[in-house]
Structure formats: C-alpha cells, structure tokens
Design a protein around this motif. Structure first.
Motif, mmCIF file in Angstrom:
data_model
loop_
_atom_site.group_PDB
_atom_site.id
_atom_site.type_symbol
_atom_site.label_atom_id
_atom_site.label_comp_id
_atom_site.label_asym_id
_atom_site.label_seq_id
_atom_site.Cartn_x
_atom_site.Cartn_y
_atom_site.Cartn_z
ATOM 1 N N TYR A 175 3.896 69.668 25.448
ATOM 2 C CA TYR A 175 5.270 69.144 25.488
ATOM 3 C C TYR A 175 5.694 68.629 24.105
ATOM 4 C CZ TYR A 175 8.911 65.645 26.120
ATOM 5 O OH TYR A 175 10.046 64.883 25.981
ATOM 6 N N LEU A 176 4.830 67.844 23.467
ATOM 7 C CA LEU A 176 5.163 67.302 22.145
ATOM 8 C C LEU A 176 5.344 68.419 21.123
ATOM 9 C CD1 LEU A 176 2.735 64.244 22.124
ATOM 10 C CD2 LEU A 176 5.251 64.151 21.995
ATOM 11 N N TYR A 192 -5.921 59.714 25.676
ATOM 12 C CA TYR A 192 -6.089 59.210 27.040
ATOM 13 C C TYR A 192 -4.783 58.600 27.562
ATOM 14 C CZ TYR A 192 -7.962 56.816 31.097
ATOM 15 O OH TYR A 192 -8.187 56.388 32.377
ATOM 16 N N ALA A 193 -4.126 57.787 26.728
ATOM 17 C CA ALA A 193 -2.859 57.163 27.139
ATOM 18 C C ALA A 193 -1.799 58.232 27.417
ATOM 19 C CB ALA A 193 -2.377 56.196 26.066
ATOM 20 N N LEU A 194 -1.759 59.265 26.577
ATOM 21 C CA LEU A 194 -0.800 60.354 26.786
ATOM 22 C C LEU A 194 -1.111 61.123 28.069
ATOM 23 C CD1 LEU A 194 -0.483 61.664 23.132
ATOM 24 C CD2 LEU A 194 1.282 60.485 24.462
ATOM 25 N N SER A 195 -2.396 61.289 28.371
ATOM 26 C CA SER A 195 -2.764 62.038 29.578
ATOM 27 C C SER A 195 -2.212 61.377 30.833
ATOM 28 C CB SER A 195 -4.287 62.184 29.687
ATOM 29 O OG SER A 195 -4.904 60.980 30.112
ATOM 30 N N VAL A 197 9.021 59.145 28.806
ATOM 31 C CA VAL A 197 9.155 59.884 27.551
ATOM 32 C C VAL A 197 9.078 58.911 26.373
ATOM 33 C CG1 VAL A 197 10.714 61.317 26.169
ATOM 34 C CG2 VAL A 197 10.389 61.815 28.588
ATOM 35 N N ALA A 198 9.634 57.730 26.533
ATOM 36 C CA ALA A 198 9.539 56.712 25.480
ATOM 37 C C ALA A 198 8.077 56.318 25.268
ATOM 38 C CB ALA A 198 10.388 55.501 25.842
ATOM 39 N N THR A 199 7.314 56.207 26.348
ATOM 40 C CA THR A 199 5.891 55.882 26.239
ATOM 41 C C THR A 199 5.144 56.995 25.529
ATOM 42 O OG1 THR A 199 5.999 54.571 28.258
ATOM 43 C CG2 THR A 199 3.823 55.303 27.569
ATOM 44 N N ILE A 200 5.448 58.234 25.866
ATOM 45 C CA ILE A 200 4.828 59.376 25.192
ATOM 46 C C ILE A 200 5.082 59.280 23.690
ATOM 47 C CG2 ILE A 200 4.990 61.884 24.849
ATOM 48 C CD1 ILE A 200 5.426 62.124 27.893
ATOM 49 N N ASN A 201 6.326 59.083 23.318
ATOM 50 C CA ASN A 201 6.667 59.007 21.896
ATOM 51 C C ASN A 201 5.984 57.829 21.207
ATOM 52 O OD1 ASN A 201 8.277 61.313 21.667
ATOM 53 N ND2 ASN A 201 10.020 60.243 22.545
ATOM 54 N N LYS A 202 5.900 56.704 21.912
ATOM 55 C CA LYS A 202 5.277 55.509 21.324
ATOM 56 C C LYS A 202 3.823 55.785 20.950
ATOM 57 C CE LYS A 202 3.890 51.935 23.882
ATOM 58 N NZ LYS A 202 3.910 50.727 24.719
ATOM 59 N N TYR A 203 3.054 56.355 21.862
ATOM 60 C CA TYR A 203 1.638 56.615 21.590
ATOM 61 C C TYR A 203 1.440 57.767 20.618
ATOM 62 C CZ TYR A 203 0.758 53.457 25.487
ATOM 63 O OH TYR A 203 0.721 52.381 26.321
#
Length: 140
Positions: free
Chosen positions: A132-133, A54-57, A25-31
């Motif tokens: 989700y976001l 792509y990173a979020l996928s 989830v931290a990675t999702i928020n970061k990107y």
C-alpha cells in the motif's frame, strides 16, 4: 420524521467509518515516516525497523482491497494478508521505499519460510501495508 432519522443515522455511520479509516491511515503514515514512534516489540530486539514493521502489520485492514503489487494490479493482496500467506506476498516482490522495513520483518516474522504460521501471518499483513505504501508513493 422516520426517513429523517434514518438519513441522520446513515450519515453518522458513514462519518464514523471515514474517521476510523482516516485514523488508521494516519497511523500507517506515522510509523512509516518515523519508525522510532512505533511501540517496542520484544521480539524485534531493539530494531526500530522491525518495530515499525510490526506496528504497520496491525494496520493491514486499513489498506484498499486492490493494490498494485510486483505483479501489477492485484485484488488478492488483502485476502493473502488475512490468510497469512507471507510466501505468496514475498515471492518475487520488490520494495523501493520500504525495503528496509520488509527486510526487518522478514528476518523476524518469516525467516526464509521457517517461521510459525502466526509469525507468517504478521509478515503477510505487514507486507500488504508495505505494498500500500509503495503504491501510494508511486512505486507501483
């Protein structure tokens, strides 16, 4: 003694699962918050929003099983992402805060339905993260 070891093992397992989930989830928020931090993908040809999509996928498995989508509460979103059903997630979908990411992903990984199955899977997985976001930001 045996019960104590079992309880400790279960506790460690739960803590490990939580920390992995939290990290994703931290990675999702970061990107999402700074697309410039996303790794560059050659197919995106320098488009930062495409790189972020792509990173979020790649984080789609970190999303909840049930999300609010354009159609309301939906427990099929994660299954559709797993199945690579980009069409099912895209048709009638709308995005407010993440529209720029959805459009960038569509242009490269869906192309109006002309993309390969592998690309459509990336598109579906990216859309599931965008849903989700959007739900997290109160747009659903």
């Amino acid at each position: 003694m045996r019960n104590s070891l079992l309880k400790i093992a279960i506790g460690i397992s739960c803590a490990a699962m939580f920390s992995v989930s939290h990290a994703d989830v931290a990675t999702i928020n970061k990107y999402y918050k700074n697309s410039k931090l996303a790794p560059k993908v050659q197919r995106c040809k320098g488009n930062q929003d495409c790189n972020a999509f792509y990173a979020l996928s790649k984080q789609w498995q970190s999303t909840p099983n049930c999300l609010k989508t354009s159609y309301g509460a939906d427990c099929e979103t994660k299954k559709q992402a797993k199945d690579g059903d980009g069409y099912g997630l895209w048709k009638g979908g709308y995005f407010t805060d993440t529209y720029h990411l959805a459009e960038a992903g569509e242009a490269v990984f869906y192309r109006g339905g002309a993309a390969s199955k592998a690309d459509e899977r990336i598109f579906a997985q990216g859309l599931s993260v965008l849903y989700y976001l959007e739900s997290k930001n109160g747009n659903r």
